[in-house]
Design a protein around this motif. Sequence first.
Motif, short mmCIF file in Angstrom:
data_model
loop_
_atom_site.label_atom_id
_atom_site.label_comp_id
_atom_site.label_asym_id
_atom_site.label_seq_id
_atom_site.Cartn_x
_atom_site.Cartn_y
_atom_site.Cartn_z
N VAL A 1 -5.46 5.08 -10.06
CA VAL A 1 -4.65 5.75 -11.08
C VAL A 1 -4.50 7.22 -10.75
O VAL A 1 -3.40 7.80 -10.85
N LEU A 2 -5.58 7.86 -10.32
CA LEU A 2 -5.51 9.28 -9.94
C LEU A 2 -4.63 9.47 -8.70
O LEU A 2 -3.88 10.45 -8.60
N VAL A 3 -4.72 8.54 -7.75
CA VAL A 3 -3.88 8.62 -6.56
C VAL A 3 -2.41 8.49 -6.94
O VAL A 3 -1.55 9.23 -6.43
N ALA A 4 -2.10 7.56 -7.84
CA ALA A 4 -0.72 7.38 -8.29
C ALA A 4 -0.19 8.65 -8.94
O ALA A 4 0.94 9.10 -8.66
N ILE A 5 -1.00 9.27 -9.79
CA ILE A 5 -0.60 10.52 -10.45
C ILE A 5 -0.42 11.62 -9.41
O ILE A 5 0.55 12.40 -9.47
N GLY A 6 -1.32 11.69 -8.45
CA GLY A 6 -1.23 12.71 -7.40
C GLY A 6 0.04 12.56 -6.58
O GLY A 6 0.71 13.56 -6.27
N ILE A 7 0.39 11.34 -6.21
CA ILE A 7 1.60 11.11 -5.42
C ILE A 7 2.84 11.48 -6.23
O ILE A 7 3.76 12.13 -5.72
N CYS A 8 2.88 11.08 -7.49
CA CYS A 8 4.02 11.41 -8.34
C CYS A 8 4.20 12.92 -8.46
O CYS A 8 5.32 13.44 -8.35
N GLU B 1 0.82 -1.21 0.00
CA GLU B 1 0.00 0.00 0.00
C GLU B 1 0.86 1.27 0.00
O GLU B 1 0.46 2.30 -0.52
N THR B 2 2.06 1.17 0.60
CA THR B 2 2.91 2.35 0.74
C THR B 2 3.64 2.70 -0.54
O THR B 2 3.73 3.88 -0.90
N VAL B 3 4.19 1.70 -1.24
CA VAL B 3 5.05 2.02 -2.38
C VAL B 3 4.52 1.56 -3.74
O VAL B 3 4.84 2.17 -4.76
N TYR B 4 3.74 0.48 -3.77
CA TYR B 4 3.34 -0.07 -5.08
C TYR B 4 2.47 0.89 -5.87
O TYR B 4 2.44 0.84 -7.10
N THR B 5 1.74 1.74 -5.18
CA THR B 5 0.83 2.65 -5.89
C THR B 5 1.59 3.65 -6.75
O THR B 5 1.08 4.08 -7.79
N TRP B 6 2.82 4.01 -6.37
CA TRP B 6 3.51 5.08 -7.08
C TRP B 6 4.89 4.74 -7.60
O TRP B 6 5.40 5.43 -8.50
N HIS B 7 5.57 3.68 -7.10
CA HIS B 7 6.99 3.55 -7.42
C HIS B 7 7.28 3.28 -8.89
O HIS B 7 8.25 3.81 -9.44
N VAL B 8 6.45 2.51 -9.59
CA VAL B 8 6.65 2.31 -11.03
C VAL B 8 5.99 3.42 -11.85
O VAL B 8 6.60 3.92 -12.80
N PRO B 9 4.76 3.85 -11.52
CA PRO B 9 4.18 4.98 -12.26
C PRO B 9 5.09 6.21 -12.27
O PRO B 9 5.05 7.00 -13.21
N LEU B 10 5.92 6.36 -11.23
CA LEU B 10 6.81 7.52 -11.15
C LEU B 10 7.71 7.62 -12.37
O LEU B 10 7.94 8.72 -12.90
N PHE B 11 8.23 6.50 -12.86
CA PHE B 11 9.15 6.53 -13.99
C PHE B 11 8.43 6.93 -15.28
O PHE B 11 8.98 7.64 -16.12
N PHE B 12 7.19 6.48 -15.44
CA PHE B 12 6.41 6.90 -16.60
C PHE B 12 6.05 8.38 -16.49
O PHE B 12 6.10 9.11 -17.48
N LYS C 1 2.82 -4.81 -13.40
CA LYS C 1 3.37 -5.97 -14.11
C LYS C 1 2.27 -6.93 -14.53
O LYS C 1 2.31 -7.50 -15.63
N TYR C 2 1.28 -7.09 -13.67
CA TYR C 2 0.16 -8.00 -13.96
C TYR C 2 -1.10 -7.23 -14.36
O TYR C 2 -2.20 -7.76 -14.30
N ALA C 3 -0.91 -5.96 -14.77
CA ALA C 3 -2.00 -5.13 -15.28
C ALA C 3 -3.13 -4.94 -14.27
O ALA C 3 -4.29 -4.78 -14.66
N ARG C 4 -2.80 -4.95 -12.99
CA ARG C 4 -3.79 -4.71 -11.95
C ARG C 4 -3.75 -3.24 -11.57
O ARG C 4 -2.74 -2.75 -11.07
N LEU C 5 -4.86 -2.56 -11.80
CA LEU C 5 -4.90 -1.11 -11.63
C LEU C 5 -5.59 -0.67 -10.35
O LEU C 5 -5.97 0.49 -10.21
N GLY C 6 -5.75 -1.60 -9.40
CA GLY C 6 -6.36 -1.23 -8.12
C GLY C 6 -7.81 -0.85 -8.27
O GLY C 6 -8.54 -1.37 -9.12
N THR C 7 -8.25 0.10 -7.45
CA THR C 7 -9.62 0.60 -7.55
C THR C 7 -9.77 1.38 -8.85
O THR C 7 -9.02 2.34 -9.07
#
Length: 320
Positions: free
Chosen positions: A215-222, A24-35, A204-210
Amino acid sequence: MRILGIAAVVAGHVGAWSGPVVRETVYTWHVPLFFFLSGYLWSEGRSVIEEMTKRAKTLLLPYIVWLVPVGLWWLSQTDVVRGADLRKLMLGGSNIGGTLAAFWFVTALFFAVVALRAIQRFPDWLQWTLAVIALLVTVRAPELVARVPLAAGVGLACIVFVLAGREFKRHRLRIRRPLMTAFVILGGCATLILTGWSTYLDLKYARLGTPVITVLVAIGICASLLLIAEHAIPLLGPRVNKELSTLASGGFMVVLTHAVVLVELTKLGLAPWLVFAGALAGPWLLALVILRTGLAPVLLGVPVRKEPEPARELVGSARM
């Protein structure tokens, strides 16, 4: 930002930490950050061929070169080397795991930026529409998208993060209180995660959470982390900034090789924090050595970094 993202990727792969807290702490943003960063640093006007050529040198070449030794090591961990194992290596993406866990990211990023470059001539609204369609397909059929060879399907789904980074750069100067804005957004994202409204994603497994929310949370954190970095890093001074830049230049090798070190250190029964530190520091120190050799373009995807020459001419001209 790259250093932070790489450290988070390594932390996420430490077996003893692979529980819900780290997810919950890192998976939401650590890979989206590079994109997201790829979009934030987007260069306008480059053609598709130019993009493919550049990314082939900086992404695909190191990917192929490291796939051989790391792949052989991976195969050596199995009792019997089967044809299916070799086939998985060739297919890449979600087909390979363990010590090759992060390899999928490289090809996914390649397909994401090349695909975006191919549609850059379209109006922005159409680019976003195509990105959202790719997201919707991923939400509806994650297993199908994840099975596309070389993570190409996941790469298309990640175009939305690249577009978000590019759009954020365009509007960055309109944010008058960046630090306050960053903490407000982070607080909102943390609230959504803690309340369970947003679950972690696993690209990696195309799981986008809620759907939509994660996706919006990931963008917001980045975006928030970027605003904080832009405020904090300059305060460290030019010397530290130079060292951080050098460290970031060797980070690609850490992404591709850290899992081997993780496995070997875990076999020794070391504490998780020692496994994490060793898997991070070992490959990075070696990368810094390679950075100053002719192997840098092949193994790291960056030009050879040379020590600056003494500025004698500058001193002489200043005296004149």
